[in-house]
Design a protein around this motif. Structure first.
Motif, PDB file in Angstrom:
ATOM      1  N   VAL A  94       0.873  -1.084  -0.024  1.00 34.67           N
ATOM      2  CA  VAL A  94       0.064  -0.036  -0.085  1.00 34.67           C
ATOM      3  C   VAL A  94       1.004   1.386  -0.139  1.00 34.67           C
ATOM      4  N   MET A  95       0.349   2.126  -0.816  1.00 26.71           N
ATOM      5  CA  MET A  95       1.292   3.416  -1.069  1.00 26.71           C
ATOM      6  C   MET A  95       0.539   4.519  -0.308  1.00 26.71           C
ATOM      7  N   GLY A  96       0.817   5.249   0.641  1.00 24.22           N
ATOM      8  CA  GLY A  96       0.124   6.369   1.155  1.00 24.22           C
ATOM      9  C   GLY A  96      -1.066   5.941   1.869  1.00 24.22           C
ATOM     10  N   MET A  97      -1.854   6.930   2.124  1.00 28.97           N
ATOM     11  CA  MET A  97      -3.061   6.658   2.900  1.00 28.97           C
ATOM     12  C   MET A  97      -4.236   6.126   1.814  1.00 28.97           C
ATOM     13  N   VAL A  98      -5.230   5.242   2.470  1.00 27.46           N
ATOM     14  CA  VAL A  98      -6.214   4.654   1.735  1.00 27.46           C
ATOM     15  C   VAL A  98      -7.129   6.051   1.713  1.00 27.46           C
ATOM     16  N   ALA A  99      -7.761   6.348   0.362  1.00 25.10           N
ATOM     17  CA  ALA A  99      -8.786   7.383   0.269  1.00 25.10           C
ATOM     18  C   ALA A  99     -10.078   6.817   0.488  1.00 25.10           C
ATOM     19  N   SER A 100     -11.007   7.768   0.954  1.00 30.02           N
ATOM     20  CA  SER A 100     -12.419   7.444   1.121  1.00 30.02           C
ATOM     21  C   SER A 100     -13.189   7.745   0.004  1.00 30.02           C
ATOM     22  N   TRP A 101     -14.055   7.258  -0.688  1.00 28.05           N
ATOM     23  CA  TRP A 101     -14.596   7.531  -1.861  1.00 28.05           C
ATOM     24  C   TRP A 101     -15.936   7.956  -1.232  1.00 28.05           C
ATOM     25  N   ARG A 102     -16.490   9.072  -1.548  1.00 31.01           N
ATOM     26  CA  ARG A 102     -17.912   9.657  -0.984  1.00 31.01           C
ATOM     27  C   ARG A 102     -18.557  10.239  -2.038  1.00 31.01           C
ATOM     28  N   ASP A 103     -20.021   9.979  -2.138  1.00 29.63           N
ATOM     29  CA  ASP A 103     -20.835  10.468  -3.143  1.00 29.63           C
ATOM     30  C   ASP A 103     -21.082  12.134  -2.674  1.00 29.63           C
ATOM     31  N   VAL A 104     -21.873  12.689  -3.620  1.00 32.13           N
ATOM     32  CA  VAL A 104     -22.429  13.942  -3.415  1.00 32.13           C
ATOM     33  C   VAL A 104     -22.943  14.534  -2.115  1.00 32.13           C
ATOM     34  N   HIS A 105     -23.306  13.418  -1.373  1.00 29.59           N
ATOM     35  CA  HIS A 105     -24.018  13.805   0.041  1.00 29.59           C
ATOM     36  C   HIS A 105     -23.317  13.259   1.169  1.00 29.59           C
ATOM     37  N   GLY A 106     -21.980  12.856   0.652  1.00 25.97           N
ATOM     38  CA  GLY A 106     -21.050  12.688   2.035  1.00 25.97           C
ATOM     39  C   GLY A 106     -21.023  11.059   2.256  1.00 25.97           C
ATOM     40  N   LYS A 107     -21.730  10.391   1.729  1.00 23.85           N
ATOM     41  CA  LYS A 107     -21.946   8.966   2.004  1.00 23.85           C
ATOM     42  C   LYS A 107     -20.846   8.045   1.608  1.00 23.85           C
ATOM     43  N   HIS A 108     -20.474   7.103   2.453  1.00 21.57           N
ATOM     44  CA  HIS A 108     -19.568   6.220   1.854  1.00 21.57           C
ATOM     45  C   HIS A 108     -19.984   5.500   0.783  1.00 21.57           C
ATOM     46  N   VAL A 109     -18.926   5.430  -0.408  1.00 23.27           N
ATOM     47  CA  VAL A 109     -19.376   4.718  -1.389  1.00 23.27           C
ATOM     48  C   VAL A 109     -18.335   3.411  -1.554  1.00 23.27           C
ATOM     49  N   GLY A 110     -16.921   3.881  -1.150  1.00 26.16           N
ATOM     50  CA  GLY A 110     -15.915   2.856  -1.423  1.00 26.16           C
ATOM     51  C   GLY A 110     -14.614   3.569  -0.943  1.00 26.16           C
ATOM     52  N   GLU A 111     -13.493   2.777  -1.387  1.00 23.54           N
ATOM     53  CA  GLU A 111     -12.118   3.357  -1.166  1.00 23.54           C
ATOM     54  C   GLU A 111     -11.332   3.215  -2.443  1.00 23.54           C
ATOM     55  N   VAL A 112     -10.262   4.231  -2.508  1.00 27.04           N
ATOM     56  CA  VAL A 112      -9.388   4.101  -3.561  1.00 27.04           C
ATOM     57  C   VAL A 112      -8.118   3.976  -3.018  1.00 27.04           C
ATOM     58  N   ILE A 113      -7.384   2.735  -3.365  1.00 29.88           N
ATOM     59  CA  ILE A 113      -6.089   2.735  -2.877  1.00 29.88           C
ATOM     60  C   ILE A 113      -5.029   2.417  -3.962  1.00 29.88           C
ATOM     61  N   THR A 114      -4.023   2.984  -3.728  1.00 28.84           N
ATOM     62  CA  THR A 114      -2.714   3.017  -4.500  1.00 28.84           C
ATOM     63  C   THR A 114      -1.586   1.950  -4.085  1.00 28.84           C
ATOM     64  N   VAL A 115      -1.333   0.935  -4.841  1.00 30.68           N
ATOM     65  CA  VAL A 115      -0.273  -0.031  -4.430  1.00 30.68           C
ATOM     66  C   VAL A 115       0.813  -0.074  -5.477  1.00 30.68           C
ATOM     67  N   ARG A 116       1.840  -0.668  -5.084  1.00 34.49           N
ATOM     68  CA  ARG A 116       2.888  -1.028  -5.833  1.00 34.49           C
ATOM     69  C   ARG A 116       3.490  -2.418  -5.838  1.00 34.49           C
ATOM     70  N   ILE A 117       3.870  -2.931  -6.994  1.00 36.38           N
ATOM     71  CA  ILE A 117       4.406  -4.262  -6.885  1.00 36.38           C
ATOM     72  C   ILE A 117       5.608  -4.433  -5.977  1.00 36.38           C
ATOM     73  N   ILE A 118       5.932  -5.156  -5.125  1.00 42.76           N
ATOM     74  CA  ILE A 118       7.058  -5.472  -4.442  1.00 42.76           C
ATOM     75  C   ILE A 118       8.023  -6.612  -5.068  1.00 42.76           C
TER      76      ILE A 118
END
Length: 109
Positions: free
Chosen positions: A80-104
């Motif tokens: 995992v690179m950096g922090m996991v980002a919270s994906w929210r809709d226009v009303h601020g409700k949690h929709v999912g997450e965006v995660i950046t990863v790199r091959i090790i």
């Protein structure tokens, strides 16, 4: 959508009583959209390049992914690179997450 496997190192103690990381244990599996982000250099003309980082889009409840976790993406162990980002809709409700990863590499595991 692709299957992602979440592995977490177990907490162990060495012979001196100091906490260390142990072997990786499968914690969970989830579906995600996988987007290649960066490619390694091409070895020869017209050679297919290999993505070295991915962005994962997870539509689900919070995954609880930690910075020390290892994710198995397309057959590669990724960090995992950096922090996991919270994906929210226009009303601020949690929709999912965006995660950046790199091959090790094997040496980094």
């Amino acid at each position: 959508m692709e299957w992602i496997h979440l592995y977490r190192p177990t907490a162990t103690v060495d012979e001196d009583g100091n906490p260390t990381t142990g072997s990786l244990q499968l914690v969970s599996q989830f579906m995600a959209l996988v987007a290649p982000q960066d490619s390694s250099e091409q070895v020869a003309n017209r050679a297919t390049s290999l993505a070295s980082t991915y962005k994962l889009y997870v539509r689900a409840m919070p995954t609880g992914i930690q910075s020390t976790d290892i994710l198995r993406v397309r057959g590669f162990n990724c960090q995992v690179m950096g922090m996991v980002a919270s994906w929210r809709d226009v009303h601020g409700k949690h929709v999912g997450e965006v995660i950046t990863v790199r091959i090790i590499s094997e040496e980094e595991q």
